[in-house]
Scaffold this motif. Structure first.
Motif, mmCIF file in Angstrom:
data_model
loop_
_atom_site.group_PDB
_atom_site.id
_atom_site.type_symbol
_atom_site.label_atom_id
_atom_site.label_comp_id
_atom_site.label_asym_id
_atom_site.label_seq_id
_atom_site.Cartn_x
_atom_site.Cartn_y
_atom_site.Cartn_z
ATOM 1 N N THR A 107 1.818 6.154 -8.648
ATOM 2 C CA THR A 107 1.056 7.161 -8.425
ATOM 3 C C THR A 107 0.808 8.100 -9.394
ATOM 4 O O THR A 107 -0.317 9.018 -9.426
ATOM 5 C CB THR A 107 3.027 8.218 -7.978
ATOM 6 O OG1 THR A 107 3.474 7.389 -7.108
ATOM 7 C CG2 THR A 107 2.856 9.453 -7.586
ATOM 8 N N ASP A 162 4.443 9.925 -3.246
ATOM 9 C CA ASP A 162 4.418 8.804 -2.352
ATOM 10 C C ASP A 162 5.039 9.406 -1.573
ATOM 11 O O ASP A 162 6.285 10.420 -0.812
ATOM 12 C CB ASP A 162 4.870 7.719 -2.591
ATOM 13 C CG ASP A 162 6.618 7.430 -2.937
ATOM 14 O OD1 ASP A 162 6.957 6.961 -1.857
ATOM 15 O OD2 ASP A 162 7.250 7.956 -3.782
ATOM 16 N N SER A 164 -6.548 9.308 -11.773
ATOM 17 C CA SER A 164 -7.624 9.679 -10.336
ATOM 18 C C SER A 164 -7.836 10.329 -10.289
ATOM 19 O O SER A 164 -9.400 10.691 -9.569
ATOM 20 C CB SER A 164 -7.524 8.296 -9.872
ATOM 21 O OG SER A 164 -7.432 8.099 -8.787
ATOM 22 N N THR A 168 -0.972 7.025 -11.970
ATOM 23 C CA THR A 168 -2.167 6.047 -11.989
ATOM 24 C C THR A 168 -3.166 7.166 -11.194
ATOM 25 O O THR A 168 -4.428 6.992 -11.212
ATOM 26 C CB THR A 168 -2.212 4.612 -11.827
ATOM 27 O OG1 THR A 168 -1.142 3.510 -12.911
ATOM 28 C CG2 THR A 168 -3.638 4.326 -11.604
ATOM 29 N N LYS A 169 -2.698 7.010 -9.142
ATOM 30 C CA LYS A 169 -3.110 7.740 -8.270
ATOM 31 C C LYS A 169 -3.618 9.345 -8.975
ATOM 32 O O LYS A 169 -4.667 9.536 -9.110
ATOM 33 C CB LYS A 169 -2.651 7.878 -7.389
ATOM 34 C CG LYS A 169 -3.675 8.249 -5.858
ATOM 35 C CD LYS A 169 -4.884 7.133 -6.034
ATOM 36 C CE LYS A 169 -5.836 8.196 -4.320
ATOM 37 N NZ LYS A 169 -7.470 7.111 -4.680
ATOM 38 N N GLU A 170 -2.666 9.484 -9.304
ATOM 39 C CA GLU A 170 -3.079 11.301 -10.058
ATOM 40 C C GLU A 170 -3.928 11.018 -11.268
ATOM 41 O O GLU A 170 -4.751 11.641 -11.109
ATOM 42 C CB GLU A 170 -1.397 11.780 -10.425
ATOM 43 C CG GLU A 170 -1.507 13.024 -11.177
ATOM 44 C CD GLU A 170 -1.023 13.412 -12.056
ATOM 45 O OE1 GLU A 170 -1.640 13.554 -12.843
ATOM 46 O OE2 GLU A 170 0.198 12.947 -12.292
ATOM 47 N N TYR A 202 0.770 -1.070 -0.088
ATOM 48 C CA TYR A 202 -0.101 -0.274 0.273
ATOM 49 C C TYR A 202 0.718 1.578 0.018
ATOM 50 O O TYR A 202 1.688 1.219 0.887
ATOM 51 C CB TYR A 202 -0.799 -0.043 1.247
ATOM 52 C CG TYR A 202 -2.469 -0.982 0.970
ATOM 53 C CD1 TYR A 202 -3.535 -0.764 0.067
ATOM 54 C CD2 TYR A 202 -1.327 -1.900 1.768
ATOM 55 C CE1 TYR A 202 -3.967 -1.905 0.595
ATOM 56 C CE2 TYR A 202 -2.685 -2.713 1.544
ATOM 57 C CZ TYR A 202 -3.947 -2.683 0.989
ATOM 58 O OH TYR A 202 -4.817 -4.146 1.244
ATOM 59 N N PHE A 251 -0.667 8.894 -0.238
ATOM 60 C CA PHE A 251 0.003 9.739 -1.292
ATOM 61 C C PHE A 251 -0.463 10.930 -0.840
ATOM 62 O O PHE A 251 -0.887 11.580 0.442
ATOM 63 C CB PHE A 251 -0.856 9.899 -2.660
ATOM 64 C CG PHE A 251 -0.615 8.568 -2.972
ATOM 65 C CD1 PHE A 251 0.462 8.409 -3.939
ATOM 66 C CD2 PHE A 251 -1.527 7.617 -3.350
ATOM 67 C CE1 PHE A 251 1.154 7.052 -4.595
ATOM 68 C CE2 PHE A 251 -1.067 6.331 -4.068
ATOM 69 C CZ PHE A 251 0.171 5.901 -4.849
#
Length: 112
Positions: A45, A97, A51, A47-49, A1, A4
């Motif tokens: 990171t 992160d 979203s 990919t999260k951004e 996990y 961020f």
């Protein structure tokens, strides 16, 4: 996990610290066209951004999706350390992160 953090200039021109949530902060960055550095490397990171951007922007993992935003969105295709340095030098926002950011900051890299 991974955890961020959205980090940026100390003066916080997008007023992200006042946002109700992280998506509102990303919207404020986009609305104000404040500089943002993206890893752009299809990492976790990145990919999260992706979203977190308002859906209507159409930002995806593909470089051409940000072609209309090059005045504020910087697609770096680089690792986190390089991106944090870029963001610091540009006075830009970046999603990082938490562990890398804390190490960067502890080693004098600053940002925010």
């Amino acid at each position: 996990y991974n955890y961020f953090v959205l980090v940026g200039p100390k003066d916080d021109p997008a007023k992200c610290a006042e946002a109700t949530d992280v998506k509102a902060a990303f919207k404020a960055i986009a609305d104000g066209k404040f500089p943002f550095v993206s890893r752009g490397d299809k990492s976790g990171t990145h990919t999260k951004e992706i979203s977190l951007w308002p859906e209507e922007l159409g930002i995806t993992a593909e470089p051409e999706s940000v072609a209309n935003y090059t005045d504020w969105y910087n697609y770096s295709n680089a690792g986190m350390g390089v991106c944090l340095t870029m963001a610091n030098e540009m006075g830009a926002y970046i999603l990082s992160d938490k562990a890398t950011f804390l190490t960067f900051r502890a080693n004098g890299g600053v940002i925010g």
